[in-house]
Every structure is written in C-alpha cells, then in structure tokens.
Design an enzyme around this catalytic site. Sequence first.
Site, PDB file in Angstrom:
ATOM      1  N   ASN A 252     -10.452  -2.996  -6.500  1.00 17.95           N
ATOM      2  CA  ASN A 252      -9.571  -2.097  -7.262  1.00 17.95           C
ATOM      3  C   ASN A 252     -10.042  -1.830  -8.689  1.00 17.95           C
ATOM      4  O   ASN A 252      -9.577  -0.890  -9.330  1.00 17.95           O
ATOM      5  CB  ASN A 252      -8.122  -2.627  -7.289  1.00 17.95           C
ATOM      6  CG  ASN A 252      -7.386  -2.444  -5.976  1.00 17.95           C
ATOM      7  OD1 ASN A 252      -6.495  -3.208  -5.648  1.00 17.95           O
ATOM      8  ND2 ASN A 252      -7.757  -1.420  -5.202  1.00 17.95           N
TER       9      ASN A 252
ATOM     10  N   ASP B 212       0.826  -1.211   0.000  1.00 22.35           N
ATOM     11  CA  ASP B 212       0.000   0.000   0.000  1.00 22.35           C
ATOM     12  C   ASP B 212       0.862   1.264   0.000  1.00 22.35           C
ATOM     13  O   ASP B 212       1.967   1.266   0.536  1.00 22.35           O
ATOM     14  CB  ASP B 212      -0.888  -0.014   1.257  1.00 22.35           C
ATOM     15  CG  ASP B 212      -2.004   1.007   1.169  1.00 22.35           C
ATOM     16  OD1 ASP B 212      -2.296   1.505   0.070  1.00 22.35           O
ATOM     17  OD2 ASP B 212      -2.586   1.315   2.229  1.00 22.35           O
TER      18      ASP B 212
HETATM   19  C1  FPP Z   1      -1.903   0.079  -3.301  1.00 23.17           C
HETATM   20  O1  FPP Z   1      -1.404   1.383  -3.283  1.00 23.17           O
HETATM   21  C2  FPP Z   1      -1.405  -0.641  -4.454  1.00 23.17           C
HETATM   22  C3  FPP Z   1      -2.162  -1.216  -5.417  1.00 23.17           C
HETATM   23  C4  FPP Z   1      -3.632  -1.197  -5.397  1.00 23.17           C
HETATM   24  C5  FPP Z   1      -1.519  -1.878  -6.559  1.00 23.17           C
HETATM   25  C6  FPP Z   1      -0.277  -2.625  -6.203  1.00 23.17           C
HETATM   26  C7  FPP Z   1       0.342  -3.079  -7.441  1.00 23.17           C
HETATM   27  C8  FPP Z   1       1.669  -3.213  -7.640  1.00 23.17           C
HETATM   28  C9  FPP Z   1       2.697  -2.981  -6.601  1.00 23.17           C
HETATM   29  C10 FPP Z   1       2.136  -3.634  -8.967  1.00 23.17           C
HETATM   30  C11 FPP Z   1       1.611  -5.012  -9.264  1.00 23.17           C
HETATM   31  C12 FPP Z   1       2.510  -5.722 -10.104  1.00 23.17           C
HETATM   32  C13 FPP Z   1       3.255  -6.754  -9.717  1.00 23.17           C
HETATM   33  C14 FPP Z   1       4.137  -7.348 -10.697  1.00 23.17           C
HETATM   34  C15 FPP Z   1       3.224  -7.319  -8.356  1.00 23.17           C
HETATM   35  P1  FPP Z   1      -2.419   2.565  -3.520  1.00 23.17           P
HETATM   36  O2  FPP Z   1      -2.488   2.830  -4.960  1.00 23.17           O
HETATM   37  O3  FPP Z   1      -3.717   2.222  -2.855  1.00 23.17           O
HETATM   38  O4  FPP Z   1      -1.706   3.721  -2.776  1.00 23.17           O
HETATM   39  P2  FPP Z   1      -2.428   4.922  -2.035  1.00 23.17           P
HETATM   40  O5  FPP Z   1      -3.199   4.339  -0.908  1.00 23.17           O
HETATM   41  O6  FPP Z   1      -1.276   5.734  -1.593  1.00 23.17           O
HETATM   42  O7  FPP Z   1      -3.293   5.613  -3.048  1.00 23.17           O
END
Ligand code: FPP
Length: 240
Positions: A65, A17
């Site tokens: 998501n 996250d």
């Molecule tokens: C949460 O941070 C992250 C996600 C919903 C996506 C995570 C995806 C990756 C790390 C890439 C996936 C690919 C691979 C190869 C594993 P957020 O976007 O909710 O962050 P925020 O809360 O700060 O908005």
Amino acid sequence: MEKKFENLPTHIAIIMDGNGRWAKERGLKRTEGHKVGAEVFRNICQYCAEIGVKHVTFYAFSTENWKRSKLEVTAIMNLFRRYLEEMQERYLENEEAGYRIRFLGSREGMPKDLLKMMDTVERKSADKTRININLAVNYGGRDEIVHSVRGIAEKVKAGLVSVDDIDENMISQGLFTAGQPDPDLIIRPSGEYRLSNYLLWQSAYAELYIDDVLWPDYTPADLDRAIEEYGRRNRRFGGV
Ligand code: FPP
C-alpha cells in the site's frame, strides 16, 4: 448476550476492502472512504466482542500500500494516528473493556510516533482477555514468513537450533501471530477473489467468504451471514 451461533469461528480475519470504490460511487475523495472504513472497523470490533468471537484480525495497510499516492498514504496514517491516540488514552485511563490489541506487520518505514503508541497500546492491553484484536499494518504475508525464517536462521547460526528441529510449529512461532490460533474464516468484502498477501501461512485451512458489500457499508448483519455460512460448511482439514 445469549449465544447467537451454533458454530462460531474462534478466529475471524477480515480484509477491509472497497473504501476507494465506495467513495468514488459517491463522488467523494478516496480518503473519505477510509474514514468511514475506520468507523466500521470500530463497530465490527465491538460486535465481535459482543457475540463472543475470541480473535479478530483486520487488514488495514499492506506492505504494497506504500505505492499509493502520498496523499492517500498520509491520510491513512493520520487516521491510524487518531485511532491510536484514542486507544492509548482509554488504556491509560483504564477505560478499555477487555480488548487486547496487537499489531501485525513490519516496523520498518512506519512513523516513529505511531510505533511508540502501538507499543503502549500493546503493553497496556496485554492482560485483557475478552477479545484479541489484531490490526495488520505494514503487513505482508510473504514478508512475515521471511521474518520468521530469518529468526530461525539466526538461531541455527548461533548453534541454538539444529536444522532437523525446524518444523511447521517453529515457523508459526516466528510469525507476528505467534501463540494465536490460525483464522477459521477469512472474509473479503467488495467482491475480490484474492488473498492479497494476507495471512498466507495461517490461512492454510481457513474458510473463505467473499461478499459484494463494500467495507464502508459493512454491518453486523453482513458478518452474521458470513458466520452462518461458515457454520454450514464441513471442514475436513485434509481428512475425509
Ligand atoms: C482497502 O480499500 C483499504 C485500505 C487499503 C485501507 C484500509 C484502512 C482503513 C479502513 C483505515 C485504517 C484505520 C484504522 C483505524 C483501522 P481500497 O482503498 O483498496 O478500496 P478499493 O479497492 O475500492 O480502491
């Protein structure tokens, strides 16, 4: 590598996250945060294998998501595609160093080409034993429990199982994590105190560790701190 921890969790589950906030802080697009987040995912997998963690589960994409902008969803799927291509290539060329990779989540709604690569990677890595890496993609804890219960209901309907036979173990065996131990430690970076539909059934006795670091900044030293804290906690599993 010599033994680094007295009390190493068998199964660590991580919520990746903070990618969006990390990008925003730098005036970058959210998708840039995911890109760096995916690199951190790769590094942490490698580090877990080095220190001898046997199971590690990452939350990459939840059933919720899909509500994000089309641009962001496409970017995450493209990143995932790129990593899958790389993994697939390495397994096909027998270059992979003992990672067994499995995907937790619903197949419904996932791009067909990704599903095909996910199947190949799971199949080609099925005999690897150094570390089990689970990537939760299109995953929701409640959805997973529904999936398990439906499977049991089908068996009851077919006369294969009686209602009295239904127990916790049967529900566990119908989850995407069937056959794997429950997580001992769940880590959530970026300071949120929520499970967000992650491993709801499996987290019953997990230790929770919340970290302020945003996922793209997450390092092996951060993981060390979580494991050390885990080692200091006294797990009683409901006993005294
Ligand atoms: C949460 O941070 C992250 C996600 C919903 C996506 C995570 C995806 C990756 C790390 C890439 C996936 C690919 C691979 C190869 C594993 P957020 O976007 O909710 O962050 P925020 O809360 O700060 O908005």
